[in-house]
Design an enzyme around this catalytic site. Structure first.
Site, short mmCIF file in Angstrom:
data_model
loop_
_atom_site.label_atom_id
_atom_site.label_comp_id
_atom_site.label_asym_id
_atom_site.label_seq_id
_atom_site.Cartn_x
_atom_site.Cartn_y
_atom_site.Cartn_z
N GLU A 227 1.93 -8.28 15.02
CA GLU A 227 2.91 -7.26 14.92
C GLU A 227 1.99 -6.39 14.99
OE1 GLU A 227 6.11 -7.81 15.05
OE2 GLU A 227 6.15 -9.66 15.67
N CYS A 261 5.92 0.60 9.85
CA CYS A 261 6.02 0.24 11.58
C CYS A 261 6.72 0.37 12.34
CB CYS A 261 5.22 -1.16 11.47
SG CYS A 261 6.48 -1.93 11.35
P1 NDP Z 1 -5.15 -2.63 9.69
O1 NDP Z 1 -5.69 -3.30 10.96
O2 NDP Z 1 -6.45 -1.63 9.16
O3 NDP Z 1 -5.50 -4.48 8.76
C1 NDP Z 1 -4.32 -4.88 7.93
C2 NDP Z 1 -5.07 -6.77 7.65
O4 NDP Z 1 -6.24 -7.06 8.66
C3 NDP Z 1 -5.80 -5.96 6.29
O5 NDP Z 1 -5.49 -7.23 5.71
C4 NDP Z 1 -7.37 -5.93 6.12
O6 NDP Z 1 -8.23 -5.60 5.62
C5 NDP Z 1 -7.23 -7.16 7.90
N1 NDP Z 1 -8.61 -7.16 8.38
C6 NDP Z 1 -9.33 -6.30 8.87
N2 NDP Z 1 -10.06 -6.46 9.96
C7 NDP Z 1 -10.64 -7.15 10.45
C8 NDP Z 1 -10.97 -8.18 10.65
N3 NDP Z 1 -12.02 -8.02 12.03
N4 NDP Z 1 -10.44 -9.87 11.48
C9 NDP Z 1 -9.55 -10.32 10.50
N5 NDP Z 1 -8.87 -9.10 9.86
C10 NDP Z 1 -8.98 -8.34 9.55
O7 NDP Z 1 -4.04 -2.51 9.50
P2 NDP Z 1 -3.38 -1.59 7.74
O8 NDP Z 1 -3.15 -2.08 6.88
O9 NDP Z 1 -3.68 -0.67 7.78
O10 NDP Z 1 -1.78 -1.61 8.48
C11 NDP Z 1 -0.74 -0.65 8.79
C12 NDP Z 1 -1.14 -0.69 10.42
O11 NDP Z 1 0.01 -1.79 9.77
C13 NDP Z 1 -0.22 0.09 11.69
O12 NDP Z 1 -0.79 0.35 12.49
C14 NDP Z 1 1.60 -0.14 11.19
O13 NDP Z 1 1.93 0.07 12.17
C15 NDP Z 1 1.27 -1.80 11.51
N6 NDP Z 1 2.24 -2.89 10.88
C16 NDP Z 1 3.36 -2.90 11.91
C17 NDP Z 1 4.23 -4.64 11.44
C18 NDP Z 1 5.02 -5.16 12.55
O14 NDP Z 1 5.80 -5.26 12.27
N7 NDP Z 1 4.81 -3.89 13.81
C19 NDP Z 1 4.46 -4.18 10.27
C20 NDP Z 1 3.78 -3.12 9.57
C21 NDP Z 1 3.02 -2.53 9.50
P3 NDP Z 1 -8.02 -5.19 4.63
O15 NDP Z 1 -7.38 -4.66 4.23
O16 NDP Z 1 -8.33 -5.34 3.28
O17 NDP Z 1 -9.50 -4.75 5.37
#
Ligand code: NDP
Length: 472
Positions: A227, A261
């Site tokens: 998502e 999102c």
């Molecule tokens: P990120 O993609 O930066 O991070 C999401 C999660 O992935 C965090 O827990 C992060 O850890 C973790 N992560 C980072 N690198 C890796 C990796 N290589 N492998 C596995 N996990 C990893 O997203 P954001 O936290 O910045 O969130 C914002 C984004 O989420 C926006 O693009 C938004 O649109 C999307 N979003 C989508 C939704 C939907 O339902 N479609 C709903 C809400 C948000 P850490 O943060 O600890 O680095």
């Protein structure tokens, strides 16, 4: 190892989170897998009872949880709504899932002597990786149906907003769910280790990280339900109720500081009503207050992740440099924490980052259109396809346009309804995601693999039936 955590209201690094190292994470995964066998054997009614205990424990921890979420996100009302929303979600799933999986035998169509029955086999261990914008909601949105399906679940919240994990873990322990539901803490490396440890991964986050998760999951041949981000358009047709359109546009763009999102990020308005719409939207946006200095007042919270503020500044500067006019807001306000008031722009084009890249902030760029076909083409001119919205004089007209939009959910005569209404199955189109719907019953059935039991009620066919000289 510990990671420092920033407070979004003060900008201070006032918290630290201990990282779960990979060896510990693998031990937790092994323990969860063992406990999953008993969890599955409990049956759906037993699991419903356990999840109801979790909802009760969340109610008892309401204050701690909402307090921690408030520190994580810099907003108080939405923090309380997150706790209420999760309890509501548990109640909803618990009321819905029992009896949903058909198990009856079905007579064969081609050979009536053979009949078959489905058997629903849950994944042993589901991994959940969640982002920082709705820390509690998005940590549990997939975990609840996965647990009810009979899976064990390991959750990794974002390191940007980890404070809520403590009270959540306390509620999980109190409800007796700790054997099958664990939280691990850390950054991207921990997320990567989680993908290596589970049988199915649910990821909510950005497109670039989603791609990394998908690649890693593909290497392991496990499903990844993604998502991801969006660039949601709103189309306002001539004849639409302008007051309603203004209300929905403002809420859809500004709620949660646009850090959702399904936030509206592009607005296309029919040329004859464009100027009137802009004037009314500017008037409404000018009344929006920051929730600073008093967190108990105002509509707009701080930008949770400071690097997101850089993206907002860059998009505003890029748009200005290319000729856009900024009618409200336009400057990130630094009170230690960072706030951006609603920022309405006109004179924008699709050459600007603000019309192409995910913004994730309260920026409302507006473009006029002449024909409906032009509006549809502009709305569909995007790498994303999460959701969209259409305002029209009547719902039939709005639906006709909605069906032509490349987006997984379309709100008609409102905006961002997927944030408020979770019953409609939907998928994310284009780069906005991958996998079955997390909403509706598919949000539950996706955690099972289908086993087919195929029964011979007659006699097994002999090999001679397939001999070259057999038959005509
Ligand atoms: P990120 O993609 O930066 O991070 C999401 C999660 O992935 C965090 O827990 C992060 O850890 C973790 N992560 C980072 N690198 C890796 C990796 N290589 N492998 C596995 N996990 C990893 O997203 P954001 O936290 O910045 O969130 C914002 C984004 O989420 C926006 O693009 C938004 O649109 C999307 N979003 C989508 C939704 C939907 O339902 N479609 C709903 C809400 C948000 P850490 O943060 O600890 O680095």
């Amino acid at each position: 190892m510990e990671i420092p955590v920033r407070n979004p209201r003060t900008g201070q690094m006032d918290h630290r989170v201990a990282v779960t190292d990979t060896a510990t994470l693998m031990d937790i995964a092994a323990r969860l897998r063992l406990a999953q066998k008993g969890w599955r054997a409990l049956g759906v009614e037993g699991r419903v009872a356990a999840l109801r205990r979790l909802a009760d424990a969340l109610a008892r921890h309401q204050e701690d949880l909402a307090g921690a979420l408030t520190m994580d996100t810099g907003r108080a009302r939405i923090a309380r709504m997150e706790v209420d929303g999760v309890r509501g979600s548990i109640a909803g799933w618990c009321a819905t899932v029992p009896g949903q999986l058909p198990e009856a035998w079905i007579q064969g169509r081609s050979n009536p002597a053979i009949r078959h029955a489905p058997h629903w086999v849950p994944y042993e261990l589901v991994g959940v990786i969640s982002p920082w914008n709705f820390p509690l909601t998005l940590s549990l949105i997939d975990a609840i149906p996965a647990l009810l399906a009979g899976c064990a679940v390991m959750i990794k919240p974002s390191e940007v907003t980890p404070r809520f994990a403590g009270p959540l873990a306390a509620a999980i322990l109190e409800a007796g769910l700790a054997p099958v539901l664990a939280l691990v803490c850390g950054d991207g490396a921990t997320g990567q280790a989680l993908v290596d440890a589970v049988d199915c991964v649910c990821f909510t986050g950005s497109v670039p990280t989603g791609r990394k998760v998908a690649v890693r999951a593909a290497q392991r041949l496990i499903p990844a339900f993604l998502e991801l981000g969006g660039k949601d358009p709103l189309i306002i047709l001539d004849g639409a109720n302008l007051d309603d359109a203004v209300t929905a546009a403002l809420r859809g763009s500004v709620l949660a500081t646009g850090q959702a999102c399904q936030s509206l990020e592009r607005i296309y308005v029919a040329a004859p009503i464009h100027d009137e719409f802009v004037a009314r939207l500017v008037a409404a946006a000018s009344k929006v207050r920051l929730n600073f200095p008093d967190i108990g007042q105002g509509e707009i919270g701080p930008i949770i992740f400071d690097r997101q503020a850089d993206i907002l500044r860059q998009q505003i500067a890029d748009a200005r440099a290319k000729g856009a006019m900024v009618l409200t807001g336009g400057e990130v306000v630094d009170h230690g924490g960072l706030w951006l008031p609603p920022t309405i722009m006109t004179g924008v084009t699709h050459d600007m980052a603000v019309m192409r890249e995910e913004t994730f902030g309260p920026i409302l760029p507006i473009m006029p259109f002449v024909t409906v076909e032009q509006a549809i083409a502009l709305a569909n001119d995007s790498q994303y396809g999460l959701s969209a919205a259409v305002f029209a004089a009547d719902l039939d007209q709005a639906a006709a346009v909605g069906r032509l939009l490349v987006a997984g959910a379309v709100s008609l005569n409102d905006a961002a309804l997927t944030a408020l209404f979770h019953e409609a199955p939907k998928q994310s189109f284009r780069d906005s995601g991958l996998g079955p719907s997390r909403m509706g019953m598919e949000g539950y059935t996706r955690f099972f693999r289908r086993q087919a039991l195929i029964a011979q009620t007659g006699r097994p066919a002999p090999l001679s039936a397939f001999a070259e000289e057999a038959g005509g």
